[in-house]
Scaffold this active site. Structure first.
Site, mmCIF file in Angstrom:
data_model
loop_
_atom_site.group_PDB
_atom_site.id
_atom_site.type_symbol
_atom_site.label_atom_id
_atom_site.label_comp_id
_atom_site.label_asym_id
_atom_site.label_seq_id
_atom_site.Cartn_x
_atom_site.Cartn_y
_atom_site.Cartn_z
ATOM 1 N NE ARG A 57 -3.613 1.810 2.725
ATOM 2 C CZ ARG A 57 -3.913 2.613 3.693
ATOM 3 N NH1 ARG A 57 -3.250 2.522 4.784
ATOM 4 N NH2 ARG A 57 -4.698 3.836 3.709
ATOM 5 C CG HIS A 61 -1.264 5.261 -0.542
ATOM 6 N ND1 HIS A 61 -1.839 5.595 0.503
ATOM 7 C CD2 HIS A 61 -1.908 4.110 -0.957
ATOM 8 C CE1 HIS A 61 -3.438 4.913 0.628
ATOM 9 N NE2 HIS A 61 -3.254 4.390 -0.280
ATOM 10 C CG ASN A 89 -0.819 8.583 2.471
ATOM 11 O OD1 ASN A 89 -1.505 7.680 1.858
ATOM 12 N ND2 ASN A 89 -0.121 9.394 1.777
ATOM 13 C CG HIS A 186 -7.805 -3.752 -2.099
ATOM 14 N ND1 HIS A 186 -8.919 -3.242 -2.705
ATOM 15 C CD2 HIS A 186 -7.189 -2.675 -1.842
ATOM 16 C CE1 HIS A 186 -8.668 -1.577 -2.600
ATOM 17 N NE2 HIS A 186 -7.457 -1.510 -1.949
#
Length: 315
Positions: A57, A61, A89, A186
């Protein structure tokens, strides 16, 4: 044969703006870079099973704000609130893994390996060490000097519908197939109640619960996350095998057991729905597509110009 596909796929997806990247970038300047990083990630995983999802992740990001330049790693200062402290975040963690890898690399080959490259490599290891595919990571990124919390609004939100998702990915040169393949990340991780509360309470004027959710699954989520939930750690695994990188995520979308609105959104358009079905039916097809899309995403050009000595601060 499958491993060969993962190596060959690199040549399909490296875009012109990432031409400076190379899979053998550190062969002469820091030949042990990958083994050092893998060792650090393995050790972290032994102590915390949430590390792989956190690292994957974190890389995503990073790339979606200013390109893959390690800007997500920078700490806030008295004069600037950095990306890692932006609202979307705030739940990022495991930055210590990057710190440990950087410390090891600086002792072996000082001033050579960028923090942005470390982030791309730990993301690959997070997937591979969780039972997923591995691939040769193109390297040669430079570290950025700008990180602004306000820019995290550019990140895709878990409440996004398919048109919003498509627009977000398209702006970064990513296709609908990339969207569906990368959403498969995910398969690792955990979601706090706040990120899917919209689906299980006051969904709309006619339904309290999102009707696309399988009823008993929705009931289980409502039990864990009541309307006025006060347990900050409450939530749900993103799929039923949240520490294993597999294709169960797609099977659960088909069954009405996805967590985020953005996951369910993949079943609302013909093209993306077909891809969900394809990946649900073939883990090998998913792995091949995921590798291709990860290389493409991690090659999004940043504006970095330096090799940070400490990943948390600019030189």
């Amino acid at each position: 044969m499958l491993a060969l596909v993962f190596v060959l796929v690199i040549s399909w997806v490296l875009s012109p703006f990432a031409a400076a990247l190379s899979t053998n970038y550190y062969d002469h300047t820091c030949p042990e870079v990958e083994s050092i990083i893998t060792r650090v990630v393995k050790k972290a995983m032994m102590n915390d099973k949430t590390v792989p999802a956190a690292l994957l992740r974190m890389h995503f990001h990073d790339c979606f704000i200013r390109g893959c330049d390690g800007s997500v790693l920078l700490n806030s200062t008295a004069k600037n609130k950095a990306e890692k402290d932006g609202r979307r975040n705030i739940s990022l963690h495991a930055f210590y893994v990057i710190d440990h890898a950087k410390k090891e690399l600086e002792s072996q080959c000082p001033g050579v390996v960028s923090c942005a490259d470390i982030l791309a490599l730990v993301a690959r290891d997070a997937v591979a060490l969780s039972g997923g595919p591995s691939w040769n990571v193109p390297k040669g990124r430079k570290d950025g000097r700008i990180s602004k919390a306000t820019e995290t609004v550019r990140l895709p939100d878990p409440t996004f519908n398919i048109s919003q998702l498509q627009q977000s990915f398209s702006k970064r040169g990513l296709s609908l197939e990339d969207l569906v393949a990368l959403s498969g990340g995910h398969t690792l991780g955990f979601a706090h109640c706040s990120s899917f509360q919209n689906r299980i309470h006051n969904f709309n004027s006619t339904h309290d619960v999102d009707p696309s959710l399988q009823p008993s699954f929705a009931a289980s989520l409502r039990k864990v996350c009541p309307m006025h939930n006060k347990v900050r750690s409450a939530g749900s695994g993103l799929d039923s095998s949240a520490i294993t990188f597999d294709n169960i995520y797609y099977k659960r979308i088909i069954l009405g057991k996805s967590i985020f609105s953005s996951d369910e959104a993949l079943s609302t358009a013909t093209t993306t729905k077909a891809l969900v079905s394809k990946f649900a039916n073939s883990q090998e097809e998913f792995y091949t597509a995921f590798v291709k899309s990860m290389i493409k995403m991690s090659s999004i050009s940043g504006s970095g110009k330096e090799i940070r000595l400490n990943c948390r601060v600019v030189n």
